[in-house]
Structure formats: structure tokens, C-alpha cells
Scaffold this active site. Structure first.
Site, short mmCIF file in Angstrom:
data_model
loop_
_atom_site.label_atom_id
_atom_site.label_comp_id
_atom_site.label_asym_id
_atom_site.label_seq_id
_atom_site.Cartn_x
_atom_site.Cartn_y
_atom_site.Cartn_z
N LYS A 1 0.99 -1.20 -0.07
CA LYS A 1 -0.09 0.08 0.04
C LYS A 1 0.93 1.24 0.10
O LYS A 1 1.87 1.38 0.36
CB LYS A 1 -0.84 -0.18 1.37
CG LYS A 1 -0.24 0.04 2.69
CD LYS A 1 0.18 1.39 3.02
CE LYS A 1 0.74 1.36 4.47
NZ LYS A 1 1.67 2.54 5.05
N ASP B 1 -2.93 -1.93 9.69
CA ASP B 1 -2.76 -1.96 8.28
C ASP B 1 -3.36 -3.42 7.62
O ASP B 1 -3.57 -3.57 6.55
CB ASP B 1 -1.57 -1.73 7.68
CG ASP B 1 -1.06 -0.21 8.13
OD1 ASP B 1 -1.99 0.41 8.40
OD2 ASP B 1 0.13 0.07 7.62
P1 ATP Z 1 3.83 -0.20 8.09
O1 ATP Z 1 3.87 0.57 6.66
O2 ATP Z 1 2.69 -0.65 8.29
O3 ATP Z 1 4.39 0.78 9.11
P2 ATP Z 1 6.34 -1.03 7.06
O4 ATP Z 1 6.10 -1.34 5.74
O5 ATP Z 1 7.13 -0.06 7.65
O6 ATP Z 1 4.93 -1.02 7.82
P3 ATP Z 1 6.92 -4.07 7.44
O7 ATP Z 1 7.86 -4.45 6.29
O8 ATP Z 1 5.51 -4.15 7.28
O9 ATP Z 1 7.07 -2.52 7.77
O10 ATP Z 1 7.39 -4.64 9.05
C1 ATP Z 1 8.15 -3.77 9.89
C2 ATP Z 1 8.59 -5.01 10.92
O11 ATP Z 1 7.65 -6.15 11.02
C3 ATP Z 1 9.78 -5.45 10.30
O12 ATP Z 1 11.09 -5.03 10.72
C4 ATP Z 1 9.82 -6.92 11.12
O13 ATP Z 1 10.43 -7.09 12.18
C5 ATP Z 1 8.08 -7.29 11.31
N1 ATP Z 1 7.64 -8.43 10.53
C6 ATP Z 1 6.85 -9.21 11.26
N2 ATP Z 1 6.48 -10.02 10.19
C7 ATP Z 1 6.97 -9.43 8.94
C8 ATP Z 1 6.49 -9.83 7.64
N3 ATP Z 1 5.89 -10.89 7.22
N4 ATP Z 1 7.27 -8.98 6.86
C9 ATP Z 1 7.85 -7.83 7.09
N5 ATP Z 1 8.11 -7.67 8.26
C10 ATP Z 1 7.68 -8.23 9.31
#
Ligand code: ATP
Length: 301
Positions: free
Chosen positions: A11, A140
Site C-alpha cells: 500500500k 494495516d
Molecule cells: P507499515 O507501513 O505498516 O508501518 P512497514 O512497511 O514500515 O509497515 P513492515 O515491513 O510491514 O514495515 O514490517 C516492519 C517490521 O515488522 C519488520 O522490521 C519486522 O521485524 C516485522 N515483521 C513481522 N512479520 C513480518 C513480515 N512478514 N514481513 C515484514 N516484516 C515483518
């Protein structure tokens, strides 16, 4: 059925309005999410030995935990508890969504794992119940199930679909290293000091741009209240945004809590030009192109 494949999109937040901190410690949000065509794939298989296992390839391979700290694993456990199904599945994530990039990749995997296990375990859990489980897993996650374009309020989990015309062409500048979402919110609070924060709102200009499929207006209206905090923690993002602008992007914004920067292009060709030039500029690790909106988590095989 011994194997189910689910594809789930990343997203981008077209607008992220961050309000005051609530008594539960979360910020009150108003956001417009758009699901974009950058996908993770989750495959659920019946295991030889009962139990849950998780493997992962692509982005985050060797870095992300593969136990109950992983949101996809937690989704399988939660669904088994909710339905009474035996918690037995081999999950594999093919990951293309950057980690900790502000594109909700972890939430996407959780949504995909819910749907994949529900299908593998032949539970046919009603949509509202899956959405409630998604909300338990993270703010999310409901949007990753839902997809399209939607307004999110509360912590972002209360969704109202938005009718959107046509397709927008996006270019994403992916950074070397992720940013922690809690750290970005903490920096946002620090920068705001003790000032009174107004209630979050949805921008009329953005809604108009989305409804009309007007990329030019969308480019002008993109807005993220977390951007100053992301720029403060990662000053190079200022340069990334400037490069995108210099390359003629209609608009650019830090996606969610960053550090991925999202740019809107006029069309596919324009997106390709921006992507090539951004890659050559060396200000980011990699560049991805995608269009949106796309559907949420779907069984594809
Ligand atoms: P958001 O936009 O919802 O804030 P993001 O895109 O910044 O999320 P993600 O990649 O969704 O960040 O995840 C952040 C943290 O969540 C990672 O550093 C990891 O430790 C943890 N995590 C747990 N499960 C997962 C997964 N399947 N994929 C990615 N990160 C995960």
C-alpha cells in the site's frame, strides 16, 4: 486441496493525517490508502508433520524472524484458535515488498496468511470475521485484505471504500535500510513538542483527485504528516524527493512511516523514465514501478 497460493499487494498512503495521541498510546489517524501492484505471495501447504512452519525468499531473506514474531505465522495461529482448525501448515512467503519500508509488507503477509490458511483448512470464515481477525493482527492488515482505495480512520483499521477512476502510475524509491514505524511516530511527537494537534482529516482535494482519476491533482495533493519525522531521521530522503521532482514527477511523498518515497507519473512511459533516472541517480537502493489501485489479498492458485 494440498496447496493454496495468495497474492497480496503493498500500500501507499496518498494522505496520512496524524492526530493527537489517544489514551491507548496510538495516534488518531485519517488516511487514504491505495493498494498498488507490488505483490508478496504466500503459499500454504499441508505439512507432512503437524505444526506450523514458515520459510521466506526474496526481500528480507535471512533477516526476518520465521517464528511467532512473524505476522504471517501469528495470522495462522490466530485463525486456528478462532476456527478450532488444527494449526498445521507449511507457509512460504515470496517477498517483493520492501521491509520496514512504509508499504505495510508485514501486514500484507498477515492478510495473505489468513486467507491462505482459511482456504487450505476449508473454513470459509465469513468476511467480517476475517476482517476482525485482521484488525487484531495490526492496523494495516484489514486494508491488505480489502485493497483498492479506502479511507482509514481510528488507527487506520476502520475502512471506508473510495470509488476511484482509472489507474495511477507510481514509482517507488526503495531505501537501503528500513525505518521503524514506532521510531517515526516518536520523532513526529518530538518535533511537535507540546503543541496542540488538530484532529486528523481527509483532504477534499485528494478525494477529488482520486474520484476523477486526476494524476496532476493527485501529485499536488499528496501529503504525509509523518514526512518531517522521516526526513529528520533519514535526511537523504530530502534528496530522493528532490530528484523525483527534478525528473518531472507530478508529485512525491514519503510512503507511510517511510523510508520508501512514492512518485506519481503521468503514464506508464513517464513512470519508466522517472524509474530509469532515479536508478541512475544512485540516491536509493532500488526502484519499483507499479500501478494502483489493485485488489487486496486474492487466492491465485
Ligand atoms: P507499515 O507501513 O505498516 O508501518 P512497514 O512497511 O514500515 O509497515 P513492515 O515491513 O510491514 O514495515 O514490517 C516492519 C517490521 O515488522 C519488520 O522490521 C519486522 O521485524 C516485522 N515483521 C513481522 N512479520 C513480518 C513480515 N512478514 N514481513 C515484514 N516484516 C515483518
Amino acid at each position: 486441496m494440498s496447496s493454496v497460493t495468495v497474492r497480496v499487494p503493498a500500500k501507499v498512503n496518498l494522505q496520512l493525517s496524524v492526530g493527537p495521541v489517544r489514551p491507548d498510546g496510538f495516534h488518531e489517524l485519517a488516511t487514504i490508502f491505495q493498494a498498488v501492484g507490488l505483490f508478496d505471495e504466500v503459499v500454504a501447504r499441508t505439512p507432512a508433520v503437524p505444526g506450523i512452519t514458515l520459510t521466506l525468499s526474496g526481500e528480507g531473506e535471512g533477516e526476518l524472524p520465521l517464528d511467532e514474531r512473524n505476522l504471517a505465522y501469528r495470522a495462522a495461529v490466530l485463525l486456528a484458535e478462532h476456527t478450532g482448525a488444527e494449526p498445521s501448515v507449511d507457509l512460504h512467503i515470496h517477498k517483493a515488498i520492501p521491509i520496514a519500508g512504509g508499504m505495510a509488507g508485514g501486514s500484507a503477509d498477515a492478510a495473505a496468511a489468513l486467507l491462505a490458511c482459511d482456504t487450505l483448512w476449508r473454513q470459509s470464515t465469513p468476511r467480517e470475521e476475517l476482517t476482525a481477525l485482521a484488525t487484531e493482527l495490526g492496523s494495516d492488515v484489514p486494508f491488505a485484505l480489502h485493497g483498492g482505495t479506502a479511507i482509514g480512520t481510528g488507527r487506520g483499521e476502520n475502512l471506508t471504500p473510495v470509488l476511484s477512476r482509472g489507474s495511477f502510475h507510481w514509482v517507488f524509491a526503495v531505501a537501503d535500510q528500513g525505518l521503524s514505524t514506532p521510531a517515526v511516530y516518536a520523532e513526529c511527537d518530538r518535533l511537535r513538542g507540546g503543541r496542540t494537534v488538530p484532529d486528523p482529516y481527509v483532504s477534499d482535494m485528494l478525494m477529488q483527485a482520486v474520484r476523477a482519476g486526476d494524476a496532476l491533482l493527485l501529485g499536488k495533493a499528496l501529503h504525509n504528516d509523518l514526512q518531517p519525522a522521516a526526513l529528520s531521521l533519514r535526511p537523504v530522503l530530502r534528496q530522493v524527493l528532490e530528484v523525483g521532482e527534478d525528473l518531472g514527477a507530478l508529485g512525491g511523498v514519503v510512503s507511510g512511516s517511510g523510508p520508501t518515497c512514492a512518485f506519481v507519473a503521468r503514464d506508464d512511459e513517464h513512470a519508466l523514465d522517472i524509474a530509469v533516472a532515479l536508478t541512475a541517480s544512485g540516491v536509493c537502493r532500488t526502484v519499483r514501478r507499479a500501478s494502483g489501485p489493485v485488489a487486496g489479498a486474492r487466492v491465485t492458485g
